[in-house]
Motif scaffolding. Sequence first.
Motif, mmCIF file in Angstrom:
data_model
loop_
_atom_site.group_PDB
_atom_site.id
_atom_site.type_symbol
_atom_site.label_atom_id
_atom_site.label_comp_id
_atom_site.label_asym_id
_atom_site.label_seq_id
_atom_site.Cartn_x
_atom_site.Cartn_y
_atom_site.Cartn_z
ATOM 1 N N ALA A 34 20.892 11.227 13.894
ATOM 2 C CA ALA A 34 19.999 10.416 13.059
ATOM 3 C C ALA A 34 18.692 11.132 12.713
ATOM 4 C CB ALA A 34 19.680 9.101 13.770
ATOM 5 N N ASP A 35 18.410 12.259 13.360
ATOM 6 C CA ASP A 35 17.214 13.047 13.015
ATOM 7 C C ASP A 35 17.446 13.899 11.781
ATOM 8 O OD1 ASP A 35 16.599 13.673 16.538
ATOM 9 O OD2 ASP A 35 15.770 12.098 15.249
ATOM 10 N N THR A 36 18.670 13.967 11.301
ATOM 11 C CA THR A 36 18.971 14.713 10.085
ATOM 12 C C THR A 36 18.127 14.193 8.937
ATOM 13 O OG1 THR A 36 21.220 15.257 10.748
ATOM 14 C CG2 THR A 36 20.773 15.230 8.384
ATOM 15 N N ALA A 37 17.286 15.060 8.371
ATOM 16 C CA ALA A 37 16.339 14.676 7.336
ATOM 17 C C ALA A 37 15.579 15.920 6.907
ATOM 18 C CB ALA A 37 15.354 13.629 7.862
ATOM 19 N N SER A 38 14.704 15.759 5.925
ATOM 20 C CA SER A 38 13.755 16.820 5.577
ATOM 21 C C SER A 38 12.408 16.471 6.189
ATOM 22 C CB SER A 38 13.618 16.957 4.059
ATOM 23 O OG SER A 38 14.798 17.475 3.506
ATOM 24 N N TYR A 39 11.707 17.498 6.661
ATOM 25 C CA TYR A 39 10.425 17.301 7.332
ATOM 26 C C TYR A 39 9.357 18.087 6.575
ATOM 27 C CZ TYR A 39 13.121 15.188 11.026
ATOM 28 O OH TYR A 39 13.958 14.347 11.731
ATOM 29 N N PHE A 40 8.250 17.411 6.300
ATOM 30 C CA PHE A 40 7.169 18.000 5.515
ATOM 31 C C PHE A 40 5.868 17.985 6.307
ATOM 32 C CE2 PHE A 40 9.156 18.118 1.324
ATOM 33 C CZ PHE A 40 10.202 17.227 1.474
ATOM 34 N N CYS A 41 5.112 19.057 6.201
ATOM 35 C CA CYS A 41 3.740 19.006 6.688
ATOM 36 C C CYS A 41 2.821 18.757 5.500
ATOM 37 C CB CYS A 41 3.346 20.279 7.432
ATOM 38 S SG CYS A 41 3.191 21.759 6.417
ATOM 39 N N ALA A 42 1.664 18.185 5.782
ATOM 40 C CA ALA A 42 0.691 17.877 4.730
ATOM 41 C C ALA A 42 -0.701 18.013 5.313
ATOM 42 C CB ALA A 42 0.909 16.466 4.189
ATOM 43 N N THR A 43 -1.606 18.518 4.528
ATOM 44 C CA THR A 43 -2.959 18.775 5.021
ATOM 45 C C THR A 43 -4.018 18.125 4.150
ATOM 46 O OG1 THR A 43 -2.974 20.857 3.784
ATOM 47 C CG2 THR A 43 -2.437 20.977 6.122
ATOM 48 N N ASP A 44 -5.085 17.727 4.814
ATOM 49 C CA ASP A 44 -6.314 17.306 4.155
ATOM 50 C C ASP A 44 -7.271 18.480 4.224
ATOM 51 O OD1 ASP A 44 -6.010 13.992 5.260
ATOM 52 O OD2 ASP A 44 -6.459 14.570 3.185
ATOM 53 N N GLU A 45 -7.621 19.027 3.084
ATOM 54 C CA GLU A 45 -8.527 20.170 3.081
ATOM 55 C C GLU A 45 -9.938 19.740 3.459
ATOM 56 O OE1 GLU A 45 -6.126 22.550 -0.457
ATOM 57 O OE2 GLU A 45 -8.246 22.107 -0.666
ATOM 58 N N GLU A 46 -10.599 20.553 4.251
ATOM 59 C CA GLU A 46 -11.969 20.259 4.668
ATOM 60 C C GLU A 46 -12.872 20.210 3.438
ATOM 61 O OE1 GLU A 46 -14.222 23.257 6.942
ATOM 62 O OE2 GLU A 46 -14.199 21.792 8.557
ATOM 63 N N GLY A 47 -13.623 19.131 3.303
ATOM 64 C CA GLY A 47 -14.505 18.997 2.150
ATOM 65 C C GLY A 47 -13.792 18.602 0.875
ATOM 66 N N GLY A 48 -12.490 18.380 0.972
ATOM 67 C CA GLY A 48 -11.718 18.026 -0.213
ATOM 68 C C GLY A 48 -11.661 16.522 -0.430
ATOM 69 N N SER A 49 -11.032 16.119 -1.499
ATOM 70 C CA SER A 49 -10.868 14.692 -1.770
ATOM 71 C C SER A 49 -9.742 14.145 -0.892
ATOM 72 C CB SER A 49 -10.547 14.471 -3.244
ATOM 73 O OG SER A 49 -9.329 15.082 -3.580
ATOM 74 N N GLU A 50 -9.517 12.842 -0.984
ATOM 75 C CA GLU A 50 -8.563 12.192 -0.091
ATOM 76 C C GLU A 50 -7.138 12.296 -0.612
ATOM 77 O OE1 GLU A 50 -12.087 9.197 1.350
ATOM 78 O OE2 GLU A 50 -10.396 8.356 0.275
ATOM 79 N N LYS A 51 -6.742 13.507 -0.969
ATOM 80 C CA LYS A 51 -5.359 13.703 -1.399
ATOM 81 C C LYS A 51 -4.729 14.780 -0.532
ATOM 82 C CE LYS A 51 -6.772 16.736 -5.175
ATOM 83 N NZ LYS A 51 -6.663 17.078 -6.583
ATOM 84 N N LEU A 52 -3.567 14.431 0.013
ATOM 85 C CA LEU A 52 -2.837 15.359 0.858
ATOM 86 C C LEU A 52 -2.179 16.443 0.025
ATOM 87 C CD1 LEU A 52 -1.066 12.858 3.258
ATOM 88 C CD2 LEU A 52 -2.719 14.603 3.928
ATOM 89 N N VAL A 53 -2.048 17.610 0.610
ATOM 90 C CA VAL A 53 -1.314 18.700 -0.028
ATOM 91 C C VAL A 53 -0.080 18.966 0.819
ATOM 92 C CG1 VAL A 53 -1.397 21.063 -0.842
ATOM 93 C CG2 VAL A 53 -3.464 19.666 -0.902
ATOM 94 N N PHE A 54 1.088 18.835 0.206
ATOM 95 C CA PHE A 54 2.355 18.912 0.929
ATOM 96 C C PHE A 54 2.994 20.291 0.817
ATOM 97 C CE2 PHE A 54 3.407 14.620 2.269
ATOM 98 C CZ PHE A 54 2.468 13.877 1.571
ATOM 99 N N GLY A 55 3.719 20.665 1.875
ATOM 100 C CA GLY A 55 4.575 21.830 1.810
ATOM 101 C C GLY A 55 5.907 21.456 1.179
ATOM 102 N N LYS A 56 6.813 22.429 1.121
ATOM 103 C CA LYS A 56 8.109 22.210 0.467
ATOM 104 C C LYS A 56 9.165 21.659 1.413
ATOM 105 C CE LYS A 56 7.350 25.642 -3.124
ATOM 106 N NZ LYS A 56 7.825 26.865 -3.787
ATOM 107 N N GLY A 57 8.869 21.644 2.695
ATOM 108 C CA GLY A 57 9.759 20.974 3.629
ATOM 109 C C GLY A 57 10.778 21.858 4.309
ATOM 110 N N THR A 58 11.214 21.383 5.469
ATOM 111 C CA THR A 58 12.333 21.979 6.202
ATOM 112 C C THR A 58 13.456 20.962 6.240
ATOM 113 O OG1 THR A 58 11.000 23.403 7.633
ATOM 114 C CG2 THR A 58 13.161 22.744 8.456
ATOM 115 N N LYS A 59 14.651 21.398 5.829
ATOM 116 C CA LYS A 59 15.808 20.491 5.872
ATOM 117 C C LYS A 59 16.521 20.689 7.187
ATOM 118 C CE LYS A 59 19.878 19.219 3.135
ATOM 119 N NZ LYS A 59 19.528 17.800 3.024
ATOM 120 N N LEU A 60 16.501 19.662 8.022
ATOM 121 C CA LEU A 60 17.121 19.710 9.339
ATOM 122 C C LEU A 60 18.460 18.979 9.317
ATOM 123 C CD1 LEU A 60 17.044 20.248 12.438
ATOM 124 C CD2 LEU A 60 15.890 18.039 12.664
ATOM 125 N N THR A 61 19.483 19.653 9.809
ATOM 126 C CA THR A 61 20.797 19.030 9.987
ATOM 127 C C THR A 61 21.132 19.068 11.466
ATOM 128 O OG1 THR A 61 21.518 19.800 7.814
ATOM 129 C CG2 THR A 61 23.232 19.073 9.343
#
Lengths: 112, 111
Positions: free
Chosen positions: A82-109
């Motif tokens: 059931a852990d099979t999914a894509s996993y993404f990291c996302a960051t809030d840049e210091e001093g930036g606005s409140e919008k996350l910046v996402f990576g392209k993800g890791t597909k876990l099977t």
Amino acid sequence: SQQGEEDPQALSIQEGENATMNCSYKTSINNLQWYRQNSGRGLVHLILIRSNEREKHSGRLRVTLDTSKKSSSLLITASRAADTASYFCATDEEGGSEKLVFGKGTKLTVNP
Amino acid sequence: DVKVTQSSRYLVKRTGEKVFLECVQDMDHENMFWYRQDPGLGLRLIYFSYDVKMKEKGDIPEGYSVSREKKERFSLILESASTNQTSMYLCASRRGYNEQFFGPGTRLTVL
């Protein structure tokens, strides 16, 4: 703009094994978050780690953050099919606005 | 149970049509976002809104516009749909620098 880059792009393991995914980013951050996405669905928040934290746990999840290397890792212990999914990291840049910046993800099977 | 809803799960439109994608959140969040997701390209931000009637362009705003007349609702508009806008569209909302909540997504096909 793409801030986080996950590694590997794809990972295939057997049930019961641990899965480790890595994320690297470019700028200073306020916090880093990990999200999960089941196929064809929206993303679900897993865990948030602040820039002054080094490690955080939530159930079978363990996240580490190394701000000197601008990197984070997500460890899923004793994985299940059931852990099979894509996993993404996302960051809030210091001093930036409140919008996350996402990576392209890791597909876990996770194979039963 | 907090929720972000999107008006359609699947949508099929013809080239040149005007398309509205609606998103509603029930958490009183000030920030709302529209992303598109394509294989190999990850999530790309189209527009975001930090308050009613306020908006900011994301990374790929061309061909899109948005509307936020009420705090809970954020609409994405494709003025004249094109085949290269076939994609999965994800709406999200957020308060401050906290976790972000996503809707289930709308898979749009433009023929």
